[in-house]
Enzyme design. Structure first.
Site, PDB file in Angstrom:
ATOM      1  N   ASN A 272       2.340   3.930  13.445  1.00 33.44           N
ATOM      2  CA  ASN A 272       3.451   4.710  13.980  1.00 33.44           C
ATOM      3  C   ASN A 272       3.529   6.071  13.297  1.00 33.44           C
ATOM      4  O   ASN A 272       3.791   7.094  13.927  1.00 33.44           O
ATOM      5  CB  ASN A 272       4.768   3.954  13.787  1.00 33.44           C
ATOM      6  CG  ASN A 272       4.863   2.725  14.660  1.00 33.44           C
ATOM      7  OD1 ASN A 272       4.425   2.723  15.803  1.00 33.44           O
ATOM      8  ND2 ASN A 272       5.430   1.657  14.128  1.00 33.44           N
TER       9      ASN A 272
ATOM     10  N   GLU B 104       7.239  -5.320   6.418  1.00 39.81           N
ATOM     11  CA  GLU B 104       6.204  -4.464   5.856  1.00 39.81           C
ATOM     12  C   GLU B 104       6.282  -4.465   4.334  1.00 39.81           C
ATOM     13  O   GLU B 104       7.367  -4.312   3.762  1.00 39.81           O
ATOM     14  CB  GLU B 104       6.349  -3.029   6.370  1.00 39.81           C
ATOM     15  CG  GLU B 104       6.074  -2.878   7.855  1.00 39.81           C
ATOM     16  CD  GLU B 104       5.907  -1.418   8.246  1.00 39.81           C
ATOM     17  OE1 GLU B 104       5.019  -0.744   7.658  1.00 39.81           O
ATOM     18  OE2 GLU B 104       6.665  -0.939   9.106  1.00 39.81           O
ATOM     19  N   ARG B 105       5.141  -4.624   3.699  1.00 40.41           N
ATOM     20  CA  ARG B 105       5.102  -4.576   2.232  1.00 40.41           C
ATOM     21  C   ARG B 105       5.601  -3.212   1.757  1.00 40.41           C
ATOM     22  O   ARG B 105       5.272  -2.173   2.313  1.00 40.41           O
ATOM     23  CB  ARG B 105       3.691  -4.840   1.715  1.00 40.41           C
ATOM     24  CG  ARG B 105       2.676  -3.825   2.179  1.00 40.41           C
ATOM     25  CD  ARG B 105       1.313  -4.009   1.545  1.00 40.41           C
ATOM     26  NE  ARG B 105       0.408  -2.977   2.044  1.00 40.41           N
ATOM     27  CZ  ARG B 105      -0.776  -2.714   1.528  1.00 40.41           C
ATOM     28  NH1 ARG B 105      -1.228  -3.411   0.517  1.00 40.41           N
ATOM     29  NH2 ARG B 105      -1.537  -1.761   2.027  1.00 40.41           N
TER      30      ARG B 105
ATOM     31  N   ASN C  26       1.435  -7.158   4.962  1.00 39.69           N
ATOM     32  CA  ASN C  26       2.386  -6.997   6.058  1.00 39.69           C
ATOM     33  C   ASN C  26       2.359  -8.288   6.879  1.00 39.69           C
ATOM     34  O   ASN C  26       1.273  -8.758   7.250  1.00 39.69           O
ATOM     35  CB  ASN C  26       1.993  -5.807   6.942  1.00 39.69           C
ATOM     36  CG  ASN C  26       1.853  -4.525   6.153  1.00 39.69           C
ATOM     37  OD1 ASN C  26       2.821  -3.941   5.712  1.00 39.69           O
ATOM     38  ND2 ASN C  26       0.607  -4.085   5.956  1.00 39.69           N
TER      39      ASN C  26
ATOM     40  N   ASN D 153      -5.425  -1.785   6.464  1.00 39.50           N
ATOM     41  CA  ASN D 153      -4.457  -2.362   5.530  1.00 39.50           C
ATOM     42  C   ASN D 153      -4.304  -3.840   5.897  1.00 39.50           C
ATOM     43  O   ASN D 153      -4.687  -4.267   6.985  1.00 39.50           O
ATOM     44  CB  ASN D 153      -3.124  -1.609   5.551  1.00 39.50           C
ATOM     45  CG  ASN D 153      -2.495  -1.557   6.936  1.00 39.50           C
ATOM     46  OD1 ASN D 153      -3.049  -2.053   7.905  1.00 39.50           O
ATOM     47  ND2 ASN D 153      -1.332  -0.954   7.032  1.00 39.50           N
TER      48      ASN D 153
ATOM     49  N   CYS E  54       5.870  -1.572  13.547  1.00 36.34           N
ATOM     50  CA  CYS E  54       4.747  -1.322  12.637  1.00 36.34           C
ATOM     51  C   CYS E  54       3.508  -1.145  13.502  1.00 36.34           C
ATOM     52  O   CYS E  54       3.084  -2.091  14.183  1.00 36.34           O
ATOM     53  CB  CYS E  54       4.572  -2.477  11.657  1.00 36.34           C
ATOM     54  SG  CYS E  54       3.083  -2.353  10.627  1.00 36.34           S
ATOM     55  N   GLY E  55       2.939   0.062  13.504  1.00 35.24           N
ATOM     56  CA  GLY E  55       1.818   0.344  14.392  1.00 35.24           C
ATOM     57  C   GLY E  55       0.591  -0.487  14.085  1.00 35.24           C
ATOM     58  O   GLY E  55       0.006  -1.115  14.977  1.00 35.24           O
TER      59      GLY E  55
ATOM     60  N   ASN F 271       5.081   4.511   1.283  1.00 32.39           N
ATOM     61  CA  ASN F 271       6.114   3.558   1.678  1.00 32.39           C
ATOM     62  C   ASN F 271       7.457   3.958   1.077  1.00 32.39           C
ATOM     63  O   ASN F 271       7.528   4.767   0.149  1.00 32.39           O
ATOM     64  CB  ASN F 271       5.755   2.149   1.210  1.00 32.39           C
ATOM     65  CG  ASN F 271       4.575   1.567   1.951  1.00 32.39           C
ATOM     66  OD1 ASN F 271       4.480   1.668   3.168  1.00 32.39           O
ATOM     67  ND2 ASN F 271       3.667   0.947   1.214  1.00 32.39           N
TER      68      ASN F 271
ATOM     69  N   CYS G 223      -0.818   3.999   8.652  1.00 37.06           N
ATOM     70  CA  CYS G 223       0.414   3.657   9.350  1.00 37.06           C
ATOM     71  C   CYS G 223       0.269   4.107  10.804  1.00 37.06           C
ATOM     72  O   CYS G 223       0.188   5.306  11.075  1.00 37.06           O
ATOM     73  CB  CYS G 223       1.610   4.335   8.696  1.00 37.06           C
ATOM     74  SG  CYS G 223       3.173   4.059   9.545  1.00 37.06           S
TER      75      CYS G 223
END
EC number: 5.1.1.7
Length: 275
Positions: free
Chosen positions: A84, A204-205, A186, A154, A213-214, A73, A82
């Site tokens: 994306n 998003e965290r 998230n 996640n 965010c995918g 991140n 993730c």
């Protein structure tokens, strides 16, 4: 000689890609923060380190993917997955001739993810199951929003609301239950446009609000289907950065969307050593 990098985005969720096949780069939290800083670095929502799975100490046991997406991140913290980022990562592998277009595996901390790189540059990712794990609330500007907790490798909290999501202040992290989400969460805010289409914003965290965010889009579709009593289905999700298609099935979920490589270059040694 400098550090090679590429810059890419998936529906405007952007990443710095670092080629590090043998895992020799010392990717400290400070360096990640500097890379992602839009004033003193390249600017990005996260960093994708391209490393062979055998050189990743915390890769899941039994991974079969040759290449591992070591995702960080923007604040330097490590994330499991993730959606994306994995599309950008997969397209990078093809463009760098580390993989052939078509189907292959990408290693992640959430397990190996089968991907398909299509001729038009879009990428389909098998995201694995999206599991409904409970309910909770998020707070924005003192207002509580009911949410459905979804695990997509996640943690996510999906809040479907009639409030105009464009008016929500996501400049600060939404409040959440630290007992249910001890490592952060998230948070997605959803407007349902029709039975087949959603609009979403996400905080998003470890990053803040992002253009997309995918894993969040997958969580959003899973939550909406759950609310309507449907076991599966396919929906379009509109995010500020564009549009993706999410399909939820009994055993797994898929995410299809664009993956754009914007630029490539070399970080100076002096900048890297100062990070």
């Amino acid at each position: 000689m400098g550090i090679e990098f590429a810059k890419g985005h998936g529906t405007q969720n952007d990443f710095v890609v670092l080629a590090d096949a043998e895992g020799k780069l010392e990717l400290t939290d400070d360096r990640v923060r500097a890379l992602c800083d839009r004033n003193r670095g390249l600017g990005a929502d996260g960093v994708l380190r391209v490393v062979r799975s055998e050189h990743v100490a915390d890769a899941p046991e039994g991974t079969k993917a040759e290449w591992f997406m070591d995702y960080r991140n923007a604040d330097g913290s490590i994330a499991e997955m993730c959606g994306n980022g994995v599309r950008v990562f997969a397209n990078y592998l093809v463009q760098a001739k580390l993989a052939e277009a078509g189907s292959f595996l990408v290693g992640t901390r959430a397990g190996d993810k089968p991907v398909v790189v299509h001729e038009d540059g879009s990428v389909t990712v098998d995201m694995g199951p999206a599991r409904i794990v409970g309910e909770s609330t998020a707070t924005v500007s003192g207002r509580a929003f009911h949410g459905i907790a979804v695990d997509v490798g996640n943690p996510h909290l999906v809040c479907v609301t009639d409030v105009e999501i464009a008016d929500l202040d996501l400049t600060v992290p939404p409040g959440h239950d630290p007992v249910m989400f001890p490592h952060g969460v998230n948070v997605e805010f959803i407007s349902q446009l029709s039975e087949s289409e959603l609009r979403m914003r996400v905080h998003e965290r470890g990053v803040g609000e992002t253009r997309s965010c995918g894993t969040g889009t997958v969580a959003a579709v899973a939550a909406v289907l759950h609310r309507s009593g449907r076991a599966g289905g396919e929906l379009l999700v509109n995010i500020p950065g564009g549009q993706v298609r999410v399909s939820i099935g009994e055993e797994t979920s898929t995410l299809t969307g664009p993956a754009v490589l914007v630029a490539e270059g070399t970080l100076s040694d002096s900048w890297w050593l100062g990070g």
